[in-house]
Design an enzyme around this catalytic site. Structure first.
Site, PDB file in Angstrom:
ATOM      1  N   HIS A 130      -6.332  -1.118  10.465  1.00  0.00           N
ATOM      2  CA  HIS A 130      -7.428  -2.101  10.577  1.00  0.00           C
ATOM      3  C   HIS A 130      -8.174  -2.201  11.299  1.00  0.00           C
ATOM      4  CE1 HIS A 130      -5.660  -4.488   6.336  1.00  0.00           C
ATOM      5  NE2 HIS A 130      -5.434  -3.684   6.342  1.00  0.00           N
ATOM      6  N   TYR A 148     -10.826  17.239  20.084  1.00  0.00           N
ATOM      7  CA  TYR A 148     -10.026  16.503  19.445  1.00  0.00           C
ATOM      8  C   TYR A 148      -9.826  16.120  18.393  1.00  0.00           C
ATOM      9  CZ  TYR A 148      -8.620  17.638  24.440  1.00  0.00           C
ATOM     10  OH  TYR A 148      -7.976  18.583  26.528  1.00  0.00           O
ATOM     11  N   GLU A 177       1.134  -1.246   0.249  1.00  0.00           N
ATOM     12  CA  GLU A 177      -0.247  -0.004  -0.110  1.00  0.00           C
ATOM     13  C   GLU A 177       0.770   1.286   0.173  1.00  0.00           C
ATOM     14  OE1 GLU A 177      -2.457  -1.407   3.375  1.00  0.00           O
ATOM     15  OE2 GLU A 177      -3.837  -1.917   1.983  1.00  0.00           O
ATOM     16  N   HIS A 215      -1.471   3.322   8.875  1.00  0.00           N
ATOM     17  CA  HIS A 215      -2.754   2.775   8.701  1.00  0.00           C
ATOM     18  C   HIS A 215      -2.781   1.809   9.381  1.00  0.00           C
ATOM     19  CE1 HIS A 215      -5.509   0.657   5.701  1.00  0.00           C
ATOM     20  NE2 HIS A 215      -4.719   0.036   5.337  1.00  0.00           N
ATOM     21  N   HIS A 256     -12.129  -1.499   5.275  1.00  0.00           N
ATOM     22  CA  HIS A 256     -10.416  -1.780   5.880  1.00  0.00           C
ATOM     23  C   HIS A 256      -9.790  -0.618   6.795  1.00  0.00           C
ATOM     24  CE1 HIS A 256      -6.576  -1.818   2.457  1.00  0.00           C
ATOM     25  NE2 HIS A 256      -6.498  -1.681   3.992  1.00  0.00           N
TER      26      HIS A 256
END
Length: 214
Positions: free
Chosen positions: A96, A121, A75, A94, A161
């Protein structure tokens, strides 16, 4: 210890912390950071956040060529899209993460403001989060979708995802993605309840005070 060696250790320690707290699992997730020489350090493909080896991180030079370490995450287009389009990006992460992925599956998920303005926040650390459609893992079109935002968003959510967040450095990117997951959890916990989100005026105050892209 060199600055790059310290960064390698930092990336692995941050990834291990995210893994140990269940924010990603198995061999999911990837992280990258701008190296002192202008290149990138990136987690390898198929690696686990719980078991990253500092010496085996993928290394790219300042021209984007893979010059050392294991083969990088598939990715990479996501990561390079943020570095290329968003000034000041020093790291990209990234995950999951469960609650954000669950929120992305709901039929009424908001594409333009995926993370609702429940706390100051989330606004401060993320700005407005864009929900992107479903892509096959590793599809370069994910990077194209991020490039299409022209650097206006520091965080996106890949439907079904996981979230992707850019920050000024690795600590900032990890803090922000944790805020994203925590707010997604709040959104799910309060779903169906008479929630009172921040008002437009309160959002405007946060955006102005902390100079947030909104």
């Amino acid at each position: 210890m060199s600055d790059e060696a310290k960064l390698r250790d930092q990336l692995c320690a941050l990834a291990r912390s995210l893994y140990d707290r269940g924010l990603t699992h198995g061999s999911t997730g990837n992280i990258s950071a701008r190296a002192p020489d202008g290149g990138l350090l990136v987690s390898p493909t198929g690696s686990s956040f719980g078991r990253l080896d500092p010496a085996r991180l993928s290394k790219f030079d300042d021209r984007g060529q893979h010059i050392d370490g294991d083969r990088p995450t598939k990715e990479m287009p996501l990561h390079t899209a943020f570095y290329d389009t968003r000034a000041g990006t020093g790291a990209v992460v990234h995950l999951h993460s469960t609650h954000s992925v669950a929120l992305s599956m709901l039929t009424d998920a908001d594409e333009d403001t995926f993370i609702p303005p429940l706390t100051p926040y989330a606004i401060m650390q993320l700005g407005r989060v864009k929900l992107l459609p479903v892509f096959l893992p590793g599809d370069p079109a994910m990077g194209d979708a991020v490039r299409g935002l022209a650097g206006k968003r520091s965080a996106v959510m890949l439907a079904h995802h996981g979230p992707v967040v850019a920050g000024k450095d690795a600590d900032a990117a990890c803090n922000a993605i944790e805020e994203l997951e925590a707010t997604a959890k709040l959104a799910l916990l309060t779903r169906g309840l008479p929630v009172k989100p921040l008002s437009d005026d309160q959002i405007a105050q946060v955006v102005t005070k902390f100079d947030v892209d909104w």
